[in-house]
Design a protein around this motif. Structure first.
Motif, PDB file in Angstrom:
ATOM      1  N   ALA A  99      39.715  39.524  37.123  1.00 55.12           N
ATOM      2  CA  ALA A  99      38.622  38.958  36.665  1.00 55.12           C
ATOM      3  C   ALA A  99      37.458  39.496  37.433  1.00 55.12           C
ATOM      4  O   ALA A  99      36.261  39.875  36.947  1.00 55.12           O
ATOM      5  CB  ALA A  99      38.687  37.541  36.870  1.00 55.12           C
ATOM      6  N   ARG A 100      37.493  39.616  38.895  1.00 54.02           N
ATOM      7  CA  ARG A 100      36.406  40.066  39.608  1.00 54.02           C
ATOM      8  C   ARG A 100      36.283  41.320  39.685  1.00 54.02           C
ATOM      9  O   ARG A 100      35.211  41.855  40.182  1.00 54.02           O
ATOM     10  CB  ARG A 100      36.970  39.338  41.155  1.00 54.02           C
ATOM     11  N   SER A 101      37.392  42.375  39.505  1.00 57.30           N
ATOM     12  CA  SER A 101      37.377  43.734  39.798  1.00 57.30           C
ATOM     13  C   SER A 101      36.859  44.554  38.164  1.00 57.30           C
ATOM     14  O   SER A 101      36.335  45.554  38.499  1.00 57.30           O
ATOM     15  CB  SER A 101      38.663  44.318  40.158  1.00 57.30           C
ATOM     16  N   SER A 102      37.098  43.708  37.417  1.00 61.39           N
ATOM     17  CA  SER A 102      36.801  44.407  35.802  1.00 61.39           C
ATOM     18  C   SER A 102      37.999  45.585  35.640  1.00 61.39           C
ATOM     19  O   SER A 102      37.295  46.523  34.997  1.00 61.39           O
ATOM     20  CB  SER A 102      35.525  44.583  35.720  1.00 61.39           C
TER      21      SER A 102
END
Length: 180
Positions: free
Chosen positions: A61-64
């Motif tokens: 979710a945070r790194s895409s």
């Protein structure tokens, strides 16, 4: 404005040091609870695996980051994105096997090992074994079975800390009958 950015940097450093010290207390307690280093190593791996299983969702979710095409790309994402994001370091990816199914992560500085000295009576303790479990658990959640182990450890007098990762197989998703 510069004062605020210093607070952010100080806060991150403080959080990192707090994590390191808390981790040390955890390992100390495990050493008291279990009879030998091998059992402690297993517990650290098991705990790390459980963390990795849950951490992968946050990471994605945070790194895409999308699905990696091969094991080399996976290695780069682990080193350049995941380690940087969660531990603030970027290990080197080296020592690829001829078949491209095995590599080493070289950590010049292991943040888990800050402020740590292993006692003589714990010579077989793999202090940072939690990291192996985290990597194994996270990769299993994205359908990659891997073997992860420490090859060198600066706490044991080696120049660097080396984590060896070997690709075992791609895990096929099991879809329950009737849900295809």
């Amino acid at each position: 404005m510069s004062r605020q950015s210093n607070r952010t940097t100080d806060s991150k450093k403080m959080n990192s040091e707090l994590f390191t010290l808390t981790y040390g207390a955890l390992v100390t307690q495990l050493c008291k609870d279990y009879e030998n280093d091998e059992e402690v190593n297993k517990q650290l791996d098991k705990m790390g695996y459980n963390i990795g299983v849950r951490l992968i969702e946050d990471f994605l979710a945070r790194s895409s980051i999308g699905r990696c095409q091969d094991f080399r790309e996976t290695a780069d994402v682990i080193a350049k994105v995941a380690f940087k994001m969660y531990l603030g370091i970027t290990p080197s990816v080296t020592n690829w096997s001829p078949g491209g199914d095995e590599f080493s992560l070289i950590l010049e500085n292991n943040p888990l090992a800050d402020f740590v000295e292993l006692p003589d009576n714990h010579s077989t303790l793999i202090y940072s074994n939690l990291l192996c479990g985290v990597l194994r658990g996270a990769l299993e959640m994205v359908q990659m079975a891997v073997d992860v182990k420490f090859a060198q450890d600066s706490l044991r007098g080696d120049n660097v800390t080396e984590i060896r990762m070997k690709f075992i197989k791609r895990i096929e998703e099991n879809i329950p009958a009737g849900e295809e």
